[in-house]
Each structure stands twice: as C-alpha cells, then as structure tokens.
Design an enzyme around this catalytic site. Structure first.
Site, PDB file in Angstrom:
ATOM      1  CE  LYS A 148       6.314  19.158  -1.487  1.00  0.00           C
ATOM      2  NZ  LYS A 148       5.135  19.093  -2.377  1.00  0.00           N
ATOM      3  CD  GLU A 199      -3.427  22.427  -2.841  1.00  0.00           C
ATOM      4  OE1 GLU A 199      -3.028  21.249  -2.899  1.00  0.00           O
ATOM      5  OE2 GLU A 199      -2.694  23.365  -2.459  1.00  0.00           O
TER       6      GLU A 199
END
Length: 407
Positions: free
Chosen positions: A138, A194
């Site tokens: 990723k 976040e």
C-alpha cells in the site's frame, strides 16, 4: 487547548521530549512534519488554557463576524467573492498516471510473492541466502491545490469557518516559524477528523481512519447506500487493515491491555464516509508520554503505506516535499498527557495570507481504481476549498471526475 505567545521554540522532537521530561517546558504544542527527519514547528507557549465549551462559543462575536462574511479571502464592495486562481499539483492526468503506476507496482510485487511462496515449498532456501526485500502493499499518494487569493486571508478567520462546517467542531491553527526560514510567518490551519493518539493518565485512545467513500448528503437513501458500500468494500477493508495492524504492533508492547475491535465502524465528515477503528489501551508505564506515542506511531500506513520504508521511498520518488501535510498536530504537557491528530484537511497559509496550499491523498492498494482515487483527493480538499468560498470550482471538478467514473 489554546496557547498564545512563544516562550521557546523546539525544532526537533527530541528537544521537545527533553524539555518536557526535565520540566523546562510545562506544555509543548505545534506541528510535526511528514518527514520525521525534517525540523519540527513545536514550541512552548507563554500562556495556555483548556476550555469545555466549543471553539466558536469561546471566540464569541469575533467568530460570528467571520462566519457572516461572504468570503474570507475577498471582501469587496459587491459582497461577492473575488476570483481565486487555482493550480493543481500535479494535475488530474498526472495523478491518474501515478495511481496506475503504483497499482501496477503493487500487483507485480504480489505476483512475485505468490510465485516465490509456491516455489519455496519444493526448494529449500540456502542457509546463507540474504533476505528478500518486502513487497510494497500500500502507498498513499497525495496532491496539492495551490490557491492564490484576491485578498489576504486571516488564519483565525479561516479556522472559525473550518470549525463551523465540521459537525464535531474540530479545528487547529499553529504557527510554523519554528521550522526555519522556509516557514517563517506561515501558518497551518485545519480540521482533522483523525486522532493519532490521546493520553489521559495511563489511558490511551487512537482512532485511525482509512477507506473513503463520497457522501450524498442531499439524498438520505443514496448516502446510506454509500456507507454500506464502503463497509462491504474488500478494497477499503484491506486498506484499513494495514493501518490497524501497524498501530496494534506499535502499541501492544507498550500496553498492559489493548482493545482492538475486529472490524471497523463507519464515521463521517460533511463530505465523506470513512472506515474507522477506535482503539483503547492501558499503558504499562506511567512515564510513556503522549508525544512519545505520537512519534512511535507517525507516520502510520494511513498517510504513508505498507511497509513503511518502501512506501516512503516511493512517495519521495514521485511527490514533492509534503512539508507538514500528513504530519501530526497537537500538544503534550509535562505530566505526559496530550492530544495529537494526523495533520489532514489543512491549509498552509503564506506569510502574507495571499496564498493557501491544501493537500489531500488516498491509499493505493492492488484493487484501487485511479478515477476513484482522483475523486477522493477532491473530496478531501473540500473543507479548505469550501471555507474559502470555492464551492462552485470544487463541485465542477467533483462532478466531472464522478461522471468519468460512471462510464
């Protein structure tokens, strides 16, 4: 927390840790860049306070004035926003190419790994064989939007706007001068959804987000369908899993108890749905501080990728320096408590207030679709662009990319 004035600047995380541990600083606040080797913009404020009421209530009439203005960047006699000049870095076509290249690289690495695994069953490895490099699984690719404003924007007024459009009232503003000449007089303003780490006593909390889907706020059923689609997306669940596993691997040795839910839940901003996993824990040692935890976690796979070293290497090959985007912003005190967020949904404001740079990215995995990833960057730019009055520009680009994706 609100801190004002600068008692001392701290240009490295180590300097901040030493200042807190020796009580030469009671509170350290500010920003940590994406590149952990770059100078920080941390400082000890002259004064600070915490408050239970919301930011806009704390600001009072000053906030109302900012919210009532038609445009933060272009007050003029007509009452209409002045024209903002936009520059995308890179442009849409180049970002699509970068995503395609990253997907090809990840898929090629995965196919080699599968082939190697099948061969290993019949061929014993030599004892002295050197370790094979771990394949990229990723990588988070980001892009920037540079906005030249017709008249200067005030950082505090932009903060008021961004907090007002966030349903949780989240926001941050921090001066960046401590990071050196390149950042002198500039500010970072944003509203990050976040939580990187929060520490209160021996209790810690983190809420990583990874996996994104466009919201449909004007159509309740379509919005619900988008949320369910995200919740059942193998691609997004896979992307999210990398983040949770890395955070658990970092925090578990530091905790006597760590609660990691087996599946993510849905969370949202006004513009997007996210997959999120709320993780709570109890620290083994009372001396482990919030700043130490933030540094141990940063950068997570939510902003870099997996494995970390390979992902960062890829990012450095294809992107310009991120600066403080995808870094961390927050505070820690001498007791070890603190609150740090991933530095997202943010605007880097120039020293004269005439230029704003916003950045946004998305996690690329083997099943990523380039057009979806491009759309995600526009959606994540929404908080800054909308706060500056650029809703029409943004809608035109979002609609254009979404139309291509539906073909």
């Amino acid at each position: 927390m609100v801190g004002t004035g600068v008692r001392q600047e701290l240009t490295t995380a180590d300097a901040a840790l030493r200042a807190l541990s020796t009580h030469r600083a009671q509170v350290v606040a500010g920003c940590i860049p994406f590149d952990t080797h770059a100078p920080t913009a941390l400082f000890e404020p002259n004064r600070w306070e915490t408050f239970d009421r919301g930011w806009l209530e704390h600001r009072g009439e000053q906030a109302l004035a900012a919210l009532d203005s038609t445009s933060l960047s272009a007050p003029n006699r007509s009452g209409l926003p002045g024209e903002i000049q936009y520059r995308e870095l890179p442009g849409p076509d180049e970002h699509l190419r970068r995503v395609h290249d990253a997907v090809s690289k990840i898929r090629a690495a995965a196919s080699v790994t599968v082939a190697s695994d099948s061969e290993a069953a019949d061929t014993p490895a030599p004892e002295a064989m050197s370790a094979e490099p771990i394949a990229l699984e990723k990588v988070v690719l980001a892009r920037a939007l540079e906005m030249h404003l017709p008249s200067p924007v005030q950082p505090m007024s932009l903060l008021d706007r961004m907090v007002a459009q966030d349903h949780h009232g989240r926001g941050f503003l921090s001066a960046l001068s401590a990071a050196g000449e390149r950042f002198t007089g500039t500010h970072m303003v944003g509203s990050s959804p976040e939580i990187l780490i929060e520490r209160r006593g021996n209790q810690i909390f983190t809420h990583p987000l990874a996996g994104t889907m466009r919201r449909e706020p004007d159509d309740r059923q379509a919005d619900r369908n988008a949320a369910l689609s995200l919740q059942n997306s193998f691609k997004d669940l896979d992307e999210h899993r990398f983040v949770v596993e890395a955070i658990e691997q970092t925090l578990r040795p530091l905790c006597s108890d760590l609660d990691v839910p087996p599946l993510p839940t849905l969370t949202h901003t006004p513009h997007v749905w996210h997959l999120g996993t709320p993780i709570t824990g109890t620290l083994k040692s009372p001396t482990t501080t919030a700043l130490e935890l933030a540094l141990a976690l940063h950068p997570t796979p939510a902003v870099a990728g997996t494995p970390q070293a390979q992902a960062i290497e890829h990012i450095q090959q294809v992107e310009a320096d991120r600066g403080f985007y995808a870094g961390a912003v927050g505070w820690s005190d001498a007791s070890g408590d603190g609150h740090w967020r991933v530095l997202l949904r943010a605007a880097h404001i120039s020293d004269d207030g005439s230029t704003v740079i916003a950045q946004a990215g998305g996690g690329i995995v083997a099943d990523s679709i380039a057009e979806d990833e491009l759309l995600e960057t526009y959606l994540k730019l929404s908080p800054v662009v909308s706060a500056l009055g650029g809703q029409q520009w943004l809608k035109a680009h979002v609609d254009a990319v979404a139309a291509v994706g539906r073909r």
